[in-house]
Write a protein that holds these residues in place. Structure first.
Motif, PDB file in Angstrom:
ATOM      1  N   ARG A 165       0.653  -0.959   0.036  1.00  0.00           N
ATOM      2  CA  ARG A 165       0.144  -0.474   0.091  1.00  0.00           C
ATOM      3  C   ARG A 165       0.855   1.091  -0.513  1.00  0.00           C
ATOM      4  N   HIS A 166       2.021   0.938   1.005  1.00  0.00           N
ATOM      5  CA  HIS A 166       2.853   2.758   1.098  1.00  0.00           C
ATOM      6  C   HIS A 166       3.378   2.847  -0.656  1.00  0.00           C
ATOM      7  N   VAL A 167       4.450   1.955  -1.057  1.00  0.00           N
ATOM      8  CA  VAL A 167       4.100   2.071  -2.735  1.00  0.00           C
ATOM      9  C   VAL A 167       3.184   3.138  -3.330  1.00  0.00           C
ATOM     10  N   VAL A 168       2.006   2.850  -3.668  1.00  0.00           N
ATOM     11  CA  VAL A 168       0.728   3.496  -4.524  1.00  0.00           C
ATOM     12  C   VAL A 168       0.603   4.434  -3.188  1.00  0.00           C
ATOM     13  N   ASP A 169       0.485   4.535  -1.884  1.00  0.00           N
ATOM     14  CA  ASP A 169      -0.639   5.700  -1.412  1.00  0.00           C
ATOM     15  C   ASP A 169      -0.054   7.432  -2.081  1.00  0.00           C
ATOM     16  N   ALA A 170      -1.330   8.053  -1.973  1.00  0.00           N
ATOM     17  CA  ALA A 170      -0.771   9.263  -2.436  1.00  0.00           C
ATOM     18  C   ALA A 170      -0.632   9.668  -3.614  1.00  0.00           C
ATOM     19  N   CYS A 171      -0.055   8.568  -4.916  1.00  0.00           N
ATOM     20  CA  CYS A 171      -0.039   8.752  -5.888  1.00  0.00           C
ATOM     21  C   CYS A 171      -0.962   9.357  -7.171  1.00  0.00           C
ATOM     22  N   ASP A 172      -0.812   9.972  -7.866  1.00  0.00           N
ATOM     23  CA  ASP A 172      -1.562  10.950  -8.866  1.00  0.00           C
ATOM     24  C   ASP A 172      -1.590  10.197  -9.541  1.00  0.00           C
ATOM     25  N   ARG A 173      -0.360   9.345 -10.048  1.00  0.00           N
ATOM     26  CA  ARG A 173      -0.130   7.950 -11.482  1.00  0.00           C
ATOM     27  C   ARG A 173       0.120   7.217 -10.809  1.00  0.00           C
ATOM     28  N   VAL A 174       0.511   5.678 -11.756  1.00  0.00           N
ATOM     29  CA  VAL A 174       0.852   4.697 -11.031  1.00  0.00           C
ATOM     30  C   VAL A 174       0.788   3.954 -12.027  1.00  0.00           C
ATOM     31  N   LEU A 175       2.436   4.121 -13.083  1.00  0.00           N
ATOM     32  CA  LEU A 175       2.972   3.584 -14.150  1.00  0.00           C
ATOM     33  C   LEU A 175       3.454   2.040 -13.655  1.00  0.00           C
ATOM     34  N   VAL A 176       3.149   0.911 -13.644  1.00  0.00           N
ATOM     35  CA  VAL A 176       3.898  -0.560 -13.900  1.00  0.00           C
ATOM     36  C   VAL A 176       4.322  -1.198 -15.235  1.00  0.00           C
ATOM     37  N   ARG A 177       5.748  -1.574 -14.949  1.00  0.00           N
ATOM     38  CA  ARG A 177       7.193  -1.929 -16.242  1.00  0.00           C
ATOM     39  C   ARG A 177       6.499  -3.322 -16.010  1.00  0.00           C
ATOM     40  N   GLY A 178       6.218  -3.848 -17.175  1.00  0.00           N
ATOM     41  CA  GLY A 178       5.683  -5.344 -17.024  1.00  0.00           C
ATOM     42  C   GLY A 178       7.255  -5.991 -17.575  1.00  0.00           C
ATOM     43  N   PRO A 179       7.270  -7.492 -17.183  1.00  0.00           N
ATOM     44  CA  PRO A 179       7.895  -7.919 -18.079  1.00  0.00           C
ATOM     45  C   PRO A 179       9.008  -7.847 -19.252  1.00  0.00           C
ATOM     46  N   ASP A 180       8.117  -7.949 -20.208  1.00  0.00           N
ATOM     47  CA  ASP A 180       8.134  -7.262 -21.551  1.00  0.00           C
ATOM     48  C   ASP A 180       9.230  -5.215 -21.747  1.00  0.00           C
ATOM     49  N   GLY A 181       9.276  -4.758 -20.470  1.00  0.00           N
ATOM     50  CA  GLY A 181       9.732  -3.723 -20.581  1.00  0.00           C
ATOM     51  C   GLY A 181       8.642  -2.673 -20.899  1.00  0.00           C
ATOM     52  N   ARG A 182       7.643  -2.718 -21.272  1.00  0.00           N
ATOM     53  CA  ARG A 182       6.353  -1.482 -21.264  1.00  0.00           C
ATOM     54  C   ARG A 182       5.810  -1.495 -20.502  1.00  0.00           C
ATOM     55  N   ASN A 183       5.170  -0.318 -20.613  1.00  0.00           N
ATOM     56  CA  ASN A 183       4.884   0.174 -19.479  1.00  0.00           C
ATOM     57  C   ASN A 183       3.918   0.389 -19.450  1.00  0.00           C
ATOM     58  N   HIS A 184       2.383   0.675 -18.989  1.00  0.00           N
ATOM     59  CA  HIS A 184       1.419   0.691 -18.561  1.00  0.00           C
ATOM     60  C   HIS A 184       0.572   1.258 -16.997  1.00  0.00           C
ATOM     61  N   ALA A 185      -0.595   1.872 -17.120  1.00  0.00           N
ATOM     62  CA  ALA A 185      -0.748   2.436 -16.033  1.00  0.00           C
ATOM     63  C   ALA A 185      -2.124   2.401 -16.180  1.00  0.00           C
ATOM     64  N   ALA A 186      -1.931   1.979 -14.494  1.00  0.00           N
ATOM     65  CA  ALA A 186      -2.920   0.709 -13.140  1.00  0.00           C
ATOM     66  C   ALA A 186      -3.211   2.269 -13.372  1.00  0.00           C
ATOM     67  N   VAL A 187      -5.058   1.610 -13.262  1.00  0.00           N
ATOM     68  CA  VAL A 187      -6.307   2.221 -12.686  1.00  0.00           C
ATOM     69  C   VAL A 187      -7.209   2.854 -12.101  1.00  0.00           C
ATOM     70  N   PRO A 188      -6.714   3.328 -11.060  1.00  0.00           N
ATOM     71  CA  PRO A 188      -7.906   3.933  -9.050  1.00  0.00           C
ATOM     72  C   PRO A 188      -9.688   3.314  -9.795  1.00  0.00           C
ATOM     73  N   PRO A 189      -9.755   3.247  -8.400  1.00  0.00           N
ATOM     74  CA  PRO A 189      -8.533   3.062  -7.134  1.00  0.00           C
ATOM     75  C   PRO A 189      -7.832   1.819  -6.667  1.00  0.00           C
ATOM     76  N   ALA A 190      -7.650   1.456  -6.523  1.00  0.00           N
ATOM     77  CA  ALA A 190      -6.329   0.135  -6.033  1.00  0.00           C
ATOM     78  C   ALA A 190      -6.979  -0.801  -4.578  1.00  0.00           C
ATOM     79  N   ARG A 191      -7.502  -1.664  -4.579  1.00  0.00           N
ATOM     80  CA  ARG A 191      -8.414  -2.394  -3.823  1.00  0.00           C
ATOM     81  C   ARG A 191      -6.831  -2.008  -2.292  1.00  0.00           C
ATOM     82  N   THR A 192      -7.240  -1.587  -1.550  1.00  0.00           N
ATOM     83  CA  THR A 192      -5.576  -1.814  -0.550  1.00  0.00           C
ATOM     84  C   THR A 192      -6.604  -2.776   1.168  1.00  0.00           C
ATOM     85  N   ASP A 193      -5.059  -2.327   2.180  1.00  0.00           N
ATOM     86  CA  ASP A 193      -5.837  -2.960   3.021  1.00  0.00           C
ATOM     87  C   ASP A 193      -4.271  -2.847   3.917  1.00  0.00           C
TER      88      ASP A 193
END
Length: 356
Positions: A165-193
């Motif tokens: 949770r602390h990795v994505v807390d209060a982010c305006d935008r979250v990008l995820v770089r996959g194993p293939d090297g491509r960047n993808h944008a995460a869609v909010p909201p995340a499910r958190t605990d």
């Protein structure tokens, strides 16, 4: 670095500023059965009408092996012929006519195969990558000049990434770089605990192999583990890093029952990465390290190599509660090399960029 309020100032989150168990069909397997044959899990989100398992590379799929349809979340155990070799291609034919395909599966040491939504292709199609007629989704581009921090995550289902949770807390935008090297944008909201410090991200277009959570036997002190992730991005090389260690304690800081203590070295940027046993199954999610400076101020001694991970079973239950069926596997076979574990982890581990 940012501290984790839930764990106290003695633990440091490993966020780097940018420089469930599936149901078995029928009765559960006995200990003798668990070492025999191949168990195929349907985690595609729909019923499977046919199951095919043939030696890898065979041009046809042979006959259907299912005596009746296989519901989502169920599994089916196959008895394999030792003379058929260790590499198999597996296919589920789904209720909507599409197929879920897993090719070249090594079944002599890994006796379970899980097919999820990420393995689905059109009827008669080949496994990923997508065909030229279906181009991959466009890459998300990091924003120049944005304040950013980085962490790690890993695929637990198609388009679903587990991290802290602390990795994505209060982010305006979250990008995820996959194993293939491509960047993808995460869609909010995340499910958190907040108590576990976990987050489940929805990342459209991100597919690939998933990591399996260890179901049994129970984790023990002294077991070897491997931490995998992206520490010190921008300072070290851009590829993922592997470190080895042991399980030191089955509880975390101040007897936290949700965590384990490990000796595998971790650094800022490792947060959210997988902790794997020596068969490549997830036994934890890296979350923090002991704040050696704070400890030295209290005790006069510098604590060394004390790190923490969220227990794998707690993480799997969180994923299940979020509506995603995590892959599970037993760790009752021979240990693999750290290099083999790294190859398993690399296919499913991602770099996370938090822009603020």
């Amino acid at each position: 670095m940012h501290s984790i309020p839930l764990a106290s100032a003695l633990a440091l989150a490993l966020l780097l500023p940018a420089l469930p168990s599936a149901r078995a069909q029928g009765t559960p397997p006995t200990a003798a059965q668990a070492t025999e044959g191949l168990r195929v899990f349907n985690r595609t989100g729909q019923e499977a009408r046919a199951l095919h398992a043939v030696r890898a590379g065979r041009p046809d799929w042979a006959s259907n092996l299912l005596p009746r349809p296989l519901a989502n979340g169920d599994s089916y155990r196959l008895r394999t012929n030792p003379q058929a070799g260790c590499r198999f291609d597996i296919r589920l034919v789904l209720a909507d006519g599409r197929e879920a395909v897993a090719r070249n599966q090594e079944i002599c040491t890994q006796h379970e195969v899980s097919l999820d939504a990420g393995a689905i292709v059109a009827a008669g199609g080949a496994a990923r990558p997508p065909s030229p007629e279906t181009p991959p989704s466009p890459q998300a581009i990091p924003r120049p000049g944005a304040r950013a921090s980085t962490g790690t995550g890993f695929l637990v289902a198609g388009e679903r990434v587990l991290t802290n949770r602390h990795v994505v807390d209060a982010c305006d935008r979250v990008l995820v770089r996959g194993p293939d090297g491509r960047n993808h944008a995460a869609v909010p909201p995340a499910r958190t605990d907040a108590n576990l410090d976990l987050a489940l991200l929805a990342v459209p277009g991100l597919t690939g192999p998933v990591l399996s959570f260890r179901q049994d036997p129970p984790l023990r002190r002294g077991e070897g583990v491997v931490a995998f992730g992206y520490p010190l991005t921008g300072l070290l090389s851009s590829d993922a890093k592997l470190t080895r260690g042991e399980v030191n304690s089955l509880a975390g800081l101040r007897d936290n029952p949700n965590q384990i203590q490990i000796s595998a070295p971790v650094q800022p940027g490792n947060s959210g990465g997988p902790l794997l046993d020596m068969q490549g199954n997830v036994v934890g999610v890296i979350v923090s390290k002991l704040n050696a400076q704070a400890v030295a101020g209290r005790t006069g001694d510098i604590a060394q190599n004390i790190n923490f991970a969220v227990k794998g079973e707690r993480a799997a239950a969180f994923v299940q509660a979020a509506g995603v069926s995590p892959a599970g596997a037993r760790s009752n076979g021979p240990d693999r090399s750290a290099a083999d574990i790294g190859e398993i982890a690399e296919r499913a581990t991602v770099l996370i960029r938090c822009e603020k």
